[in-house]
Design a protein around this motif. Structure first.
Motif, mmCIF file in Angstrom:
data_model
loop_
_atom_site.group_PDB
_atom_site.id
_atom_site.type_symbol
_atom_site.label_atom_id
_atom_site.label_comp_id
_atom_site.label_asym_id
_atom_site.label_seq_id
_atom_site.Cartn_x
_atom_site.Cartn_y
_atom_site.Cartn_z
ATOM 1 N N LEU A 4 0.806 -1.337 -0.048
ATOM 2 C CA LEU A 4 -0.079 -0.395 -0.381
ATOM 3 C C LEU A 4 0.541 1.651 -0.135
ATOM 4 N N GLY A 5 2.580 1.270 0.731
ATOM 5 C CA GLY A 5 3.046 2.412 0.257
ATOM 6 C C GLY A 5 3.774 2.962 -0.665
ATOM 7 N N THR A 6 4.190 1.919 -1.001
ATOM 8 C CA THR A 6 4.206 1.588 -2.357
ATOM 9 C C THR A 6 3.226 2.113 -3.922
ATOM 10 N N LEU A 7 2.310 1.397 -3.629
ATOM 11 C CA LEU A 7 0.908 2.241 -3.822
ATOM 12 C C LEU A 7 0.720 3.958 -3.734
ATOM 13 N N PHE A 8 0.706 4.115 -2.951
ATOM 14 C CA PHE A 8 0.650 5.717 -2.534
ATOM 15 C C PHE A 8 1.879 6.057 -3.326
ATOM 16 N N LEU A 9 3.239 6.397 -3.398
ATOM 17 C CA LEU A 9 4.103 6.541 -3.915
ATOM 18 C C LEU A 9 4.216 6.717 -5.663
ATOM 19 N N ALA A 10 3.193 5.086 -6.006
ATOM 20 C CA ALA A 10 3.570 5.682 -7.105
ATOM 21 C C ALA A 10 2.127 5.940 -7.640
ATOM 22 N N ALA A 11 1.112 6.394 -7.216
ATOM 23 C CA ALA A 11 0.206 7.139 -8.091
ATOM 24 C C ALA A 11 0.851 8.513 -7.747
ATOM 25 N N ALA A 12 1.363 9.081 -6.200
ATOM 26 C CA ALA A 12 1.452 10.484 -6.808
ATOM 27 C C ALA A 12 2.535 10.938 -7.502
ATOM 28 N N PHE A 13 3.233 9.696 -7.502
ATOM 29 C CA PHE A 13 5.076 10.828 -8.240
ATOM 30 C C PHE A 13 4.768 9.638 -9.371
ATOM 31 N N VAL A 14 4.906 8.596 -9.850
ATOM 32 C CA VAL A 14 4.508 7.915 -10.716
ATOM 33 C C VAL A 14 3.628 8.242 -11.920
#
Length: 204
Positions: A4-14
């Motif tokens: 979920l943390g990876t998904l949050f960062l991916a949604a925000a920046f990637v």
């Protein structure tokens, strides 16, 4: 880092809505003139995306997805063609609720939005959040994180652009770059910067 943390960062920046996917550029450019309105837009986008994406997840999988009515003896019923209408209805209701709250408790932010607050109803970045949720088959928890991450990424992008535009108010720019000219240049440079996050993610 958890999934979920990876998904949050991916949604925000990637998968940043305005700078990587180029969604929501109308309000992104229009409300980045002042930091106050930019921060208000970022908060509104985060709130609306964080609310509508999981709500639309529940509606889609509870009523619209193929097989959702199997409990009622209708396993072949497929109402997924109504998803777009349902998603827009949920978004419109959420934006209306947000407008009422801002008008009642935060009138300064409500005035800063002006006509752009009702336009969040048809903001393509907000609708895209729900459509991506369906396309990528997110779970409910993933939908919540994806919605909040997408809104946070939008907030970071618009706040950065507003800060730069505030500083450029004191710069001596060539006539051809004044106004929207330099804004498009800035947005393009920021987009190149955010594209590096996608390259980093692809290299993992």
């Amino acid at each position: 880092m958890t999934g979920l943390g990876t998904l949050f960062l991916a949604a925000a920046f990637v998968d940043n809505m305005p700078l990587t996917l180029f969604l929501g550029l109308c309000t992104y450019l229009a409300l980045s003139k002042r930091p106050e309105s930019a921060i208000g837009l970022g908060i509104a986008m985060t709130g609306v995306l964080g609310l509508t994406v999981p709500l639309n997840h529940l509606i889609y999988h509870g009523f619209l997805a193929p097989g959702a009515w199997a409990w009622a003896g209708l396993p072949d019923l497929d109402l997924s063609y109504l998803a777009l209408i349902a998603f827009i209805g949920v978004i419109a209701a959420s934006v209306q609720l947000l407008e009422m709250v801002l008008d009642r408790f935060f009138p300064a932010i409500h005035r800063a939005f002006g006509v752009f607050l009702p336009l969040l109803t048809v903001q393509c970045a907000i609708l895209a959040g729900s459509l991506f949720m369906v396309e990528r088959s997110y779970t409910l928890s993933q939908s919540v994180v994806f919605g909040l991450g997408s809104g946070f990424g939008f907030a970071v992008a618009v706040a950065m652009l507003a800060a730069i535009r505030t500083r450029l108010a004191y710069a001596h720019l060539p006539d051809g770059l004044r106004g929207l000219g330099i804004v498009f240049v800035l947005a393009g440079l920021m987009s190149l910067g955010f594209a590096s996050f996608a390259q980093m993610a692809a290299a993992q």
